[in-house]
Design an enzyme around this catalytic site. Structure first.
Site, PDB file in Angstrom:
ATOM      1  N   GLU A 328     -12.601  49.081  52.522  1.00  9.30           N
ATOM      2  CA  GLU A 328     -12.148  48.770  51.171  1.00  9.30           C
ATOM      3  C   GLU A 328     -11.479  47.408  51.158  1.00  9.30           C
ATOM      4  O   GLU A 328     -10.584  47.141  51.969  1.00  9.30           O
ATOM      5  CB  GLU A 328     -11.136  49.807  50.677  1.00  9.30           C
ATOM      6  N   CYS A 329     -11.890  46.535  50.259  1.00 10.33           N
ATOM      7  CA  CYS A 329     -11.271  45.230  50.037  1.00 10.33           C
ATOM      8  C   CYS A 329     -11.165  44.449  51.346  1.00 10.33           C
ATOM      9  O   CYS A 329     -12.159  43.934  51.843  1.00 10.33           O
ATOM     10  CB  CYS A 329      -9.922  45.388  49.342  1.00 10.33           C
ATOM     11  N   GLY A 330      -9.990  44.377  51.962  1.00  9.16           N
ATOM     12  CA  GLY A 330      -9.872  43.674  53.231  1.00  9.16           C
ATOM     13  C   GLY A 330     -10.770  44.259  54.294  1.00  9.16           C
ATOM     14  O   GLY A 330     -11.336  43.540  55.131  1.00  9.16           O
ATOM     15  N   THR A 429     -16.768  47.950  49.936  1.00  5.10           N
ATOM     16  CA  THR A 429     -16.644  47.427  48.582  1.00  5.10           C
ATOM     17  C   THR A 429     -15.272  46.810  48.399  1.00  5.10           C
ATOM     18  O   THR A 429     -14.328  47.122  49.134  1.00  5.10           O
ATOM     19  CB  THR A 429     -16.842  48.544  47.551  1.00  5.10           C
TER      20      THR A 429
END
Length: 438
Positions: A328-330, A429
């Site tokens: 997720e993200c990072g 994502t």
């Protein structure tokens, strides 16, 4: 144990809500009161400070991302072992998105759902009696939201306090606190907001100082008297994110730390075991785990160390060949081919997905997300939907060739196209999942 609660709100971000909340939490804990903090909306940093102040995990209560049954379940857990709960508002008290009643994401939704009173923190720097007009607006804006009192913040003098306070109290609104201007009370910031509690050089000293100030500046007995009983009715955890596996290898260090407390807590309650590992310490996920989760964080600040972590790299590649991996993200950034840091230097990442990201070429992405999975992943089966939030400045500079993970829309249902990537058992994502869509 019967809990009481109050919401700390404000006209806007930057009014001092977080400092007041943290100081009050520690001040109540000093009295031997079992107190817990909560945060409206999708903020995953402030609950860490709440936990540091109280010794109890914080919780997010997000009326857009969570249906009322899940909100009540999480609020009930917070109240169940507490005598007092302080809910800190995100942004301004009434700030949310246009949505069906009670699902805007604002703290005002929580005030109405749970019948909680609100203490408004007013930054009165640069004004005096005008603060009364703002307080009056808060008190009359929504009859379903009870404004129980005001805490004046960033006062310049005793005269300043008297002018603003007397004007507000003339309206029949109690002033329960007056905090003098002191720039050292502010917490340090970075590009995504506050530095996390675990990164603060001397978090205990800072929290104790905040508590000292609030004990001098706020009538804490009055605050306790203004709190309302907090016993949420009903509980439905069907919208909670199910654990992606029985044993979850979870990256946890300064580069990967953005995990919503309610998500990890539900995984454990559902019987899953969380096995942490540190990519920055060049650790690999435990081979006995059946899924690996790379949460958000700040990989752009540690890209060189991550690129040099060969055991982490080889361990992740071996794990992903046999078992699901999600970022997720990072974590999504780390799964790609490369990451360009703020200085423009490109670092080799895991290469488990084919995209590349950059923090040097910044673009803020912020908002709620509704995502429908295009294929099965650690987030759920194909066709399932989740609600979440996106907040980052990094951007994709090379989309790569992987299949997209999900179709996404914003909080109002406006289509935003596809998001993330998937290849084999690997998915990722930029958005953070909060709950199942419901």
């Amino acid at each position: 144990m019967t809990a009481k609660a109050v919401i700390i709100g404000a006209p806007r971000s930057g009014s001092g809500k977080t400092s007041v909340t943290i100081g009050l939490l520690r001040a109540l804990a000093r009295r031997g009161i079992a107190v817990r903090g909560a945060k409206s909306g999708p903020d995953y940093i402030d609950p860490g400070f709440h936990a540091a102040a109280t010794g109890k995990d914080g919780v997010n209560l997000d009326s857009w991302a969570m249906p009322p049954g899940l909100l009540s379940a999480l609020a009930g857990e917070a109240a169940g072992d507490s005598e007092a709960v302080i809910v800190e508002s995100a942004m301004g008290l009434f700030d949310g998105i246009p949505a069906e009643p009670g699902r805007s994401g604002s703290a005002a939704d929580l005030a109405q759902l749970f019948g909680l009173p609100v203490l408004v923190v007013l930054d009165v720097s640069g004004q005096s009696q005008t603060a009364a007009a703002i307080a009056k607006g808060f008190a009359s804006y929504d009859p379903g939201v009870k404004i129980a009192g005001v805490i004046l913040n960033r006062l310049g003098s005793e005269r300043h306090r008297r002018l603003a306070g007397e004007a507000i109290e003339a309206l029949g609104i109690p002033v329960v606190g007056a905090v003098m201007r002191d720039p050292t009370l502010s917490l340090p910031e970075r590009h995504l907001g506050l530095v996390q509690a675990g990164e603060h050089d001397d978090i205990e000293t800072h929290i104790d100082r905040l508590a000292d100030v609030m004990e001098r500046s706020i009538d804490i007995d009055r605050v306790l008297d203004l709190m309302a009983p907090f016993a949420p009715i009903g509980s439905d955890t069907s919208a909670a994110l199910p654990p992606p596996g029985q044993r979850i290898a979870l990256a946890q260090d300064e580069a990967f730390s953005f995990v919503y407390p309610h998500v990890a807590r539900h995984w454990r309650k559902a019987g899953a075991e969380i096995v942490p590992f540190s990519p920055l310490a060049d650790e690999a996920p435990d081979e006995s785990c059946d899924v690996c989760w790379l949460p958000g964080g700040y990989p752009e600040l540690h890209a060189g160390r991550l690129a040099a972590a060969q055991n982490f790299r080889s361990g992740m590649q071996a794990f992903a060949a046999r078992k699901p991996v999600h970022g997720e993200c990072g974590g999504f950034m780390a799964l790609g081919e490369g990451l360009v840091d703020a200085e423009g230097q490109r670092h080799e990442m895991l290469g488990l997905l084919s995209h590349a990201t950059s923090y040097a070429e910044r673009k803020m992405n912020l908002g709620y997300r509704r995502a429908r999975m295009k294929a099965a992943s650690a987030l759920g089966p194909s066709g399932s939907a989740v609600r979440g939030h996106e907040f980052h400045y990094s951007r994709v500079i090379d989309p790569g060739s992987d299949e997209p993970l999900a179709e996404i829309a914003d909080g109002q249902g406006n289509a935003l196209g596809v998001s993330g990537g998937r290849r084999g058992l690997v998915s990722g994502t930029f958005f953070h999942a909060i709950a199942r869509d419901g």
